[in-house]
Design a protein around this motif. Sequence first.
Motif, mmCIF file in Angstrom:
data_model
loop_
_atom_site.group_PDB
_atom_site.id
_atom_site.type_symbol
_atom_site.label_atom_id
_atom_site.label_comp_id
_atom_site.label_asym_id
_atom_site.label_seq_id
_atom_site.Cartn_x
_atom_site.Cartn_y
_atom_site.Cartn_z
ATOM 1 N N ALA A 82 48.621 42.688 50.924
ATOM 2 C CA ALA A 82 49.042 42.744 49.609
ATOM 3 C C ALA A 82 48.907 44.142 49.041
ATOM 4 O O ALA A 82 47.981 44.977 49.542
ATOM 5 N N PRO A 83 49.710 44.713 47.860
ATOM 6 C CA PRO A 83 49.440 45.869 47.358
ATOM 7 C C PRO A 83 48.039 45.952 46.794
ATOM 8 O O PRO A 83 47.557 44.821 46.160
ATOM 9 N N THR A 84 47.284 46.976 46.820
ATOM 10 C CA THR A 84 46.177 47.170 46.309
ATOM 11 C C THR A 84 45.739 48.572 45.550
ATOM 12 O O THR A 84 46.336 49.385 45.343
ATOM 13 N N TRP A 104 43.696 43.327 37.799
ATOM 14 C CA TRP A 104 44.505 43.488 38.926
ATOM 15 C C TRP A 104 44.810 42.549 39.557
ATOM 16 O O TRP A 104 45.691 41.982 40.279
ATOM 17 N N PHE A 109 47.528 41.908 42.663
ATOM 18 C CA PHE A 109 47.051 43.046 43.551
ATOM 19 C C PHE A 109 45.705 42.429 44.069
ATOM 20 O O PHE A 109 44.836 41.987 43.306
ATOM 21 N N CYS A 169 41.946 50.293 53.289
ATOM 22 C CA CYS A 169 42.993 50.247 54.296
ATOM 23 C C CYS A 169 42.617 49.481 55.705
ATOM 24 O O CYS A 169 43.740 49.125 56.063
ATOM 25 N N VAL A 174 44.663 43.755 52.619
ATOM 26 C CA VAL A 174 45.361 45.031 52.124
ATOM 27 C C VAL A 174 46.553 45.620 52.959
ATOM 28 O O VAL A 174 46.437 45.758 54.071
ATOM 29 N N ASP A 175 47.636 45.780 52.166
ATOM 30 C CA ASP A 175 48.828 46.447 52.751
ATOM 31 C C ASP A 175 48.504 48.093 52.821
ATOM 32 O O ASP A 175 48.511 48.435 51.655
ATOM 33 N N ASP A 177 50.084 50.631 53.349
ATOM 34 C CA ASP A 177 51.045 51.274 52.750
ATOM 35 C C ASP A 177 51.254 51.245 51.338
ATOM 36 O O ASP A 177 52.253 51.899 50.718
ATOM 37 N N ARG A 178 50.679 50.257 50.791
ATOM 38 C CA ARG A 178 50.792 50.193 49.148
ATOM 39 C C ARG A 178 49.415 50.329 48.501
ATOM 40 O O ARG A 178 49.204 49.283 47.792
ATOM 41 N N VAL A 179 48.539 51.139 48.902
ATOM 42 C CA VAL A 179 47.275 51.329 48.278
ATOM 43 C C VAL A 179 47.514 52.286 47.177
ATOM 44 O O VAL A 179 48.013 53.459 47.249
#
Length: 179
Positions: A82-84, A104, A109, A169, A174-175, A177-179
């Motif tokens: 997921a986005p983080t 969050w 998130f 990461c 955690v995705d 690419d979306r931190v």
Amino acid sequence: MLTDLPEAELRRYRSDLREPSDFDAFWSDTLAEARSCGEPVQVTPVPTPLAAVDVFDVTFPGFAGQPVRAWLRVPRGAPGPAPTVVQYVGYGGGRGHPLENLLWSAAGFVHLQMDTRGQGSGWSRGDTPDVAAAGPQAPGMATRGVEDPRRYYYRRFLTDAVRAVDAACGLPAVDPDRV
């Protein structure tokens, strides 16, 4: 807001201060050293009464490999990485209690809330000491080690912050690419 210059002069103002020639090398070397030492990231589940969020106690290697604590809050049943949000607690605060700061994770998130070394006595508790002996300081952390950039408190803190993103990461929830 009080300033020592009128607004028009503030808008035109440009500092004479210039970036030191070794600035990039200083930070590259600092981060390379930090990334080369320390124990692997540890993630331990924390039992809570929460129905929609899983909480984990995280320890990751920060400056000089020194352990830094964090809370990881993951929306329960999230459908994969997921986005983080990686959060750095402000001056005087620490990571707080595992059941605090649920915004969050409640919004979907993953949330990694990094402890701030040597902080946590002001408005939220901390669990990460600042073990460096940095020499003279005025009360508080802002001047700790200020006479030498290699010993300055904020070198350790900023390195911890980068290492928190590195740690996030590498977590399965955690995705990166979306931190």
